[in-house]
Enzyme design. Structure first.
Site, PDB file in Angstrom:
ATOM      1  N   LYS A 213       1.106  -1.335  -0.044  1.00 31.82           N
ATOM      2  CA  LYS A 213      -0.101  -0.007  -0.229  1.00 31.82           C
ATOM      3  C   LYS A 213       0.734   1.346   0.076  1.00 31.82           C
ATOM      4  CE  LYS A 213      -3.598   2.111   3.137  1.00 31.82           C
ATOM      5  NZ  LYS A 213      -4.334   1.835   4.378  1.00 31.82           N
TER       6      LYS A 213
ATOM      7  N   SER B 138      -9.160   2.424   4.049  1.00 31.31           N
ATOM      8  CA  SER B 138      -8.138   3.070   2.962  1.00 31.31           C
ATOM      9  C   SER B 138      -7.580   2.180   2.080  1.00 31.31           C
ATOM     10  CB  SER B 138      -7.340   4.093   3.664  1.00 31.31           C
ATOM     11  OG  SER B 138      -6.500   3.282   4.625  1.00 31.31           O
TER      12      SER B 138
ATOM     13  N   SER C 134      -9.433   0.028   7.805  1.00 27.86           N
ATOM     14  CA  SER C 134      -8.867   0.105   6.539  1.00 27.86           C
ATOM     15  C   SER C 134      -8.487  -1.045   6.070  1.00 27.86           C
ATOM     16  CB  SER C 134      -7.803   1.203   6.533  1.00 27.86           C
ATOM     17  OG  SER C 134      -7.997   2.322   6.815  1.00 27.86           O
TER      18      SER C 134
END
Length: 473
Positions: A82, A157, A181
């Site tokens: 990520k 996220s 997330s």
């Protein structure tokens, strides 16, 4: 879009093929890179691809398997990191124009662990700006889309990671979870998403504003892959004084021991949240699966008061810390919703922060005491299925505290392990997750419950709705 024989295989299945010499990391990576390239214009899940570096790593992994010397069972499996997380020599952009292309000076701890296991990091996945919301769009990257329905968000996220995994590009992808997330995008894309205990996977760098609530992990399509990933990433790191001691444990062992005789609480209103009726029905029905597996499930009510009053100072105050680090001339390039929170957070006082930390301690104490009488707590993951990609987060129509992350944040505040498992589909064909919450530091208990639930539901990949959406792209 053309399919390959490797598109929907799990990491465990690929590992067996590698060990038997029936497939090689080189050909698997090639197939996954082709699929990623074909889907990227539609999903917008990747912010960077390192084809040359990945191919070199695949050749090295292939050589190790041929010699019978793999670094781990995950040697040669492709994955991504990520883009809130460092890879040495790659930029970390956080989805923000306030960052630049400066290469990271070193790896994050979780990056080191995945590389040490021989995994092939072929790219970085999309995130909202600074990971601020439970949707994935950013000023730098634009909208990331859900493979179930391209008009909807894959959550956030870690939305780039969930989109890649649910689209069959590779078996699992790194994510992190500071308020939901990992679990929220897993719920919105029908995946397995474990937020391990805080400190189970070390954090480095550990100086981010939310470092004391973030857990690293992966978004996967199976519980076994999730356990395999935890095996290679868990354990202390001297750079993170909060990381937990080594557990002499293989997390894949005992997964199938079941939940018979367990006492489980179900809270559809956790923290006085009101999920959509369809979400409540799907989660309640999913909870009954545990009764079929021999557990005793009882409804336990809301558990605690609404989180906003006590914990908003932590959220917006931490964003204000980030805001102070950004040059004034770049403020206009920030996501307007994030900037509004950052500016509001400038008014948070030390007393506000102190009260929030006191409330956090009480919440952690109360839930730990509750778990003395219950093995697990079940709840929804999110109040809704994945909303349209254009949804304005923390707006009047989609407030963070009632629509965004109200079910998931408590476990970030307490540090206890929690996971999302697919509970079913809405009438619109979008996935909904059930949250499985365990006692403090009981990651093995949560994994065992996840596997029991997985075996009872028969949820498999590829899912027909995803194939339908991706057909012809």
């Amino acid at each position: 879009m053309s399919e390959s024989a490797f598109d929907w295989l799990s990491a465990a299945e690929l590992s067996k093929l590698f060990s038997r010499g029936e497939a090689s990391p080189v050909e698997v990576l090639d197939a996954m890179l082709k699929r990623a390239a074909a889907l990227q214009p539609h999903l917008n899940a990747l912010v960077l691809i390192d084809k040359d570096g990945a191919q070199a790593a695949a050749k090295a992994a292939e050589s190790r398997w041929r010699k019978g010397e793999p670094l781990s069972p995950l040697d040669g499996i492709p994955t991504t990191i990520k883009d809130t997380t460092n890879i040495k020599g790659w930029p970390t952009r956080y989805g923000s124009h306030s960052t630049d292309e400066t290469p990271a000076p070193d790896n994050a701890a979780v990056t080191d662990r995945l590389l040490a296991a021989g995994m092939i990091i072929f790219g970085k996945s999309a995130t909202p700006e600074f990971g601020w919301k439970a949707l994935t769009d950013s000023p730098l990257q634009g909208f990331t889309r859900n493979p179930w329905n391209l008009a909807h968000s894959p959550g956030g996220s870690s939305g780039g990671a969930s989109s890649l995994t649910a689209a069959g590009i590779n078996p699992f992808n790194h994510g992190n979870d500071g308020g939901g997330s990992i679990r929220i995008p897993a719920s919105h894309t029908g995946l397995v998403g474990l937020k391990p205990s805080y400190g189970r996977i070390p954090q480095y760098p550990a100086d981010a504003p939310f470092a004391d609530v973030i857990s690293q992990g992966v978004l996967a399509r199976s519980v076994l892959d999730t356990a395999m990933a935890l095996n290679v990433t868990a354990g202390p790191d001297p750079r993170d004084w909060r990381s937990l001691p080594t557990e002499a444990r293989d997390y894949t062992v005992g997964l199938d021991a079941g939940v018979r005789g367990w006492k489980i609480g179900l809270s559809l209103d956790l923290g006085h949240v009101k999920a959509d009726p369809e979400v409540r029905e799907l989660v309640a029905a999913a909870a009954r699966r545990f009764e079929e597996l021999g557990a005793h499930v009882e409804e336990v009510g809301p558990m605690f008061e609404s989180l906003q009053e006590h914990f908003e100072p932590l959220w917006i105050g931490s964003f204000a810390t980030r805001f102070r680090q950004i040059p004034t001339q770049l403020h206009d390039k920030l996501d307007p919703g994030l900037r509004a929170l950052m500016e509001k957070g400038l008014a948070i006082t030390l007393a506000d922060y102190a009260k929030a930390f006191e409330a956090r301690s009480r919440l952690a104490r109360d839930l730990a005491l509750w778990h003395r009488n219950y093995d697990l707590l079940l709840a929804p993951v999110a109040p809704t299925a994945g909303p349209p990609v254009e949804t304005l987060y923390n707006s009047e129509a989609f407030p963070r505290w009632t629509k965004g992350a109200p079910y998931t944040l408590p476990c970030n505040l307490t540090g206890q392990p929690a996971a999302s498992m697919p509970a079913g589909l809405t009438s619109a064909g979008l996935p909904v997750g059930i949250q499985i919450i365990g006692p403090p530091r009981a990651d093995d208990v949560v994994l065992r419950a996840m596997r029991a639930f997985e075996s009872a539901t028969g949820w498999t990949w590829p899912q027909p709705k995803v194939l339908e959406t991706l057909k012809g792209l």
